[in-house]
Design a protein around this motif. Sequence first.
Motif, short mmCIF file in Angstrom:
data_model
loop_
_atom_site.label_atom_id
_atom_site.label_comp_id
_atom_site.label_asym_id
_atom_site.label_seq_id
_atom_site.Cartn_x
_atom_site.Cartn_y
_atom_site.Cartn_z
N ASN A 97 0.84 -1.20 0.00
CA ASN A 97 0.00 0.00 0.00
C ASN A 97 0.88 1.24 0.00
OD1 ASN A 97 -1.86 2.02 0.37
ND2 ASN A 97 -2.74 1.20 2.26
N SER A 98 0.71 2.11 -1.00
CA SER A 98 1.55 3.31 -1.12
C SER A 98 0.75 4.59 -0.97
CB SER A 98 2.28 3.31 -2.47
OG SER A 98 1.34 3.32 -3.53
N LYS A 99 -0.47 4.49 -0.44
CA LYS A 99 -1.29 5.68 -0.28
C LYS A 99 -0.74 6.55 0.85
CE LYS A 99 -5.56 3.57 -1.99
NZ LYS A 99 -6.95 3.19 -1.67
N GLY A 100 -0.95 7.86 0.67
CA GLY A 100 -0.50 8.80 1.68
C GLY A 100 0.89 9.33 1.41
N ASN A 101 1.24 10.41 2.08
CA ASN A 101 2.53 11.06 1.89
C ASN A 101 3.34 11.13 3.17
OD1 ASN A 101 2.23 11.69 -0.94
ND2 ASN A 101 0.73 13.25 -0.32
N ASN A 102 2.94 10.35 4.15
CA ASN A 102 3.65 10.34 5.42
C ASN A 102 4.82 9.37 5.34
OD1 ASN A 102 4.29 9.37 8.22
ND2 ASN A 102 2.80 10.97 8.73
N THR A 103 6.04 9.91 5.47
CA THR A 103 7.24 9.07 5.32
C THR A 103 7.26 7.94 6.32
OG1 THR A 103 8.49 10.98 4.50
CG2 THR A 103 9.75 9.11 5.31
N LYS A 104 6.92 8.22 7.56
CA LYS A 104 6.97 7.18 8.59
C LYS A 104 6.01 6.04 8.29
CE LYS A 104 6.58 6.33 13.56
NZ LYS A 104 5.80 5.09 13.34
N ILE A 105 4.80 6.37 7.86
CA ILE A 105 3.82 5.33 7.55
C ILE A 105 4.29 4.47 6.38
CG2 ILE A 105 1.48 4.92 6.68
CD1 ILE A 105 0.59 7.37 8.29
N LEU A 106 4.85 5.11 5.36
CA LEU A 106 5.34 4.37 4.19
C LEU A 106 6.47 3.43 4.58
CD1 LEU A 106 5.33 7.26 1.55
CD2 LEU A 106 3.78 5.29 1.59
N ILE A 107 7.40 3.91 5.41
CA ILE A 107 8.52 3.06 5.84
C ILE A 107 8.03 1.94 6.75
CG2 ILE A 107 10.63 3.02 7.21
CD1 ILE A 107 11.28 5.80 6.19
N ASP A 108 7.06 2.22 7.62
CA ASP A 108 6.51 1.17 8.49
C ASP A 108 5.88 0.05 7.68
OD1 ASP A 108 7.39 2.45 10.72
OD2 ASP A 108 5.44 3.35 11.23
N ARG A 109 5.15 0.41 6.63
CA ARG A 109 4.54 -0.61 5.77
C ARG A 109 5.61 -1.45 5.09
NH1 ARG A 109 0.42 3.61 2.84
NH2 ARG A 109 -1.14 3.79 4.52
N LEU A 110 6.64 -0.76 4.60
CA LEU A 110 7.75 -1.47 3.95
C LEU A 110 8.45 -2.40 4.93
CD1 LEU A 110 9.68 -1.97 1.57
CD2 LEU A 110 10.93 0.09 2.25
N ASN A 111 8.69 -1.92 6.13
CA ASN A 111 9.38 -2.73 7.13
C ASN A 111 8.57 -3.97 7.49
OD1 ASN A 111 11.55 -3.18 9.01
ND2 ASN A 111 10.13 -2.60 10.64
N PHE A 112 7.25 -3.81 7.62
CA PHE A 112 6.39 -4.96 7.93
C PHE A 112 6.46 -5.99 6.80
CE2 PHE A 112 2.24 -7.13 7.83
CZ PHE A 112 2.21 -7.64 9.13
N PHE A 113 6.45 -5.51 5.56
CA PHE A 113 6.55 -6.40 4.40
C PHE A 113 7.88 -7.15 4.41
CE2 PHE A 113 8.20 -7.01 0.09
CZ PHE A 113 7.19 -7.76 -0.50
N LEU A 114 8.96 -6.43 4.71
CA LEU A 114 10.29 -7.05 4.71
C LEU A 114 10.40 -8.10 5.81
CD1 LEU A 114 12.52 -3.88 4.13
CD2 LEU A 114 11.89 -5.63 2.45
N MET A 115 9.82 -7.84 6.95
CA MET A 115 9.84 -8.81 8.04
C MET A 115 9.07 -10.07 7.66
SD MET A 115 11.72 -7.65 10.49
CE MET A 115 11.25 -8.65 11.89
#
Length: 597
Positions: A97-115
């Motif tokens: 999910n890439s919606k939104g412009n909040n850097t922290k939220i985008l990185i958190d989603r990426l980190n969850f995916f990577l884990m």
Amino acid sequence: MYENFFGFKERPFQLVPNPDYLFLSKSHEEALAHLAYAVSQGDGFVEITGEVGTGKTTLCRVFLENLDQNTEAAYIFNPKLNAVQLLKAINDELGINSKGNNTKILIDRLNFFLMEKKAEGKRVILVIDEAQNLSKEVLEQLRLLSNLETTTAKLLQIILIGQPELAEILDSHELRQLAQRITLSYHLVPLNLKETREYIEHRIRIASRKSGIRFTLSALRAVYKYSGGIPRLINIACDRSILTAYGLNQHKITGSIAKTSIRELAARGDIRKGRGFQEGKKPILILSVLCLILILLVSLYPPDRIRPPETVAENEKPAIAQPEEQPISTDVPAEPEPEEPPEPEPPEPEVSEMAVEPEPEQPPAEESDVAESPSSPDEISVQNLGDFMAQADSRISRHMALGAAASLWNAEAVIREYLDNMEDAQAFFRLGTKQSGLLVQRVDGDFDLVRKLNLPTVFELYLPNGVSPVYLTLATMGGDGKMTFRSGDDGTVETEMDELEVYWPGTAYVVWKNFFDYPGSLPRGATDDSLITLKMILRDIGFSDIEISPVYDDQTRVAVEEIQEKHGVTVDGVVGPQTKIILYNEMTSLDIPRLSP
């Protein structure tokens, strides 16, 4: 335009990064080996640089195509983005999910995916092409992404590919923290003269149905001098030379044709902006040096000190023995010889049927296409599989098995030395077969699928408690269960399923040919040409009611599923590698080396 005249199925020197035309020079081989090693070791940052047109994007796409199923990749080819846009692009590529412009939220989603992927035992890599266009702000964001890690491993591997300016950017003081994290870096260099000849030959061979084109040595040297060994410039010069020869109704491309074509390109300003500019300045530079030397001579030896020998002799007194004075020459020193002496045009030795003529001298041993070895498995006279494996060498058997598979397809095996260093057997066979215009489909633990695909198959075999594999190519399979394996052109081993099961853990590589070159899996991402090709094949094998149109309709899906069910492969209506193989096997007009009739 000129394809039919020269016997091409398509233009061989198009300016597109088509992996089918990949030519691995020594530099490209090493770069690919660096990438494969970095992924296998889990290194955080890798940097690959090269001049414009040296084949970075093609190399990148081949690398991505050869990733296994345990690796997921995000490929960013337009890096002129800010930090937030880059994060959104990475998430898009990975299906996050890439919606939104909040850097922290985008990185958190990426980190969850990577884990999640780490828990599944998978690797995730990020490849950024044209990375020299990244701003320092974005590069700093990438450094922060590299902090996504566990206590034992990086969660995201980042590969930066770009022009030499990328290295200069990374060497800056502001990015020293990022530079320290780059564990592997490599710089691609242009082709040398020998590799340029092989590159031209390779592209003509891939594009040819039955090529009648001939290059002369002078034409080759003109192209090399013009391009400096940069593949993109070689393509431009060769394409224009072939077009000029077509206009002259000539199948032989001589040095004069090549040079005329190159002059036309230079006049239009298409290329010659880098290397050509430097070469254009060479005569001026030489003249300047000569003038400087002349000035120094005059200043050191004024004209009144310079006298011909006769004058010196007349003025000398005979009673006094004087040391003989040597006259000083005022001649300008000879101009240095040019780096590449001009060579006469006609008569020219012609190149063989399909490509440029090899150099008369033997190439150095280290540049040999096929690694030399003291012995080979087909020199061992054996009939029993176990005896053969006990005496065979793993590396040699892998070469010989690939050669045997290519030979069954009436293709020439082009096995380069860099393949010896590849531990990944799948990458070895994919790259090795690609050089011969073939493909491989890996099979895991399913001999019945090998039987259904019915094509030459390389088996990976192990002795009981053995560490290194031995490779053999299955060539024929009889109705009585007997199988004939080949090693090289002549060595054969006969066995049956009971014996094979003792040595075969389950990995095999089916070698096949994509006769009509329709790419990808249909209908996903299918081009109009691919869909029309598929429908023509279906008509050819008996589905005469198929409507020829660039639409994957229900009628087409039903026909594909019927073929899949007939051959016992997964019935899903998707035309991937296995379905392409069985479709080609249905066509009696094609020359296919089947395991059994």
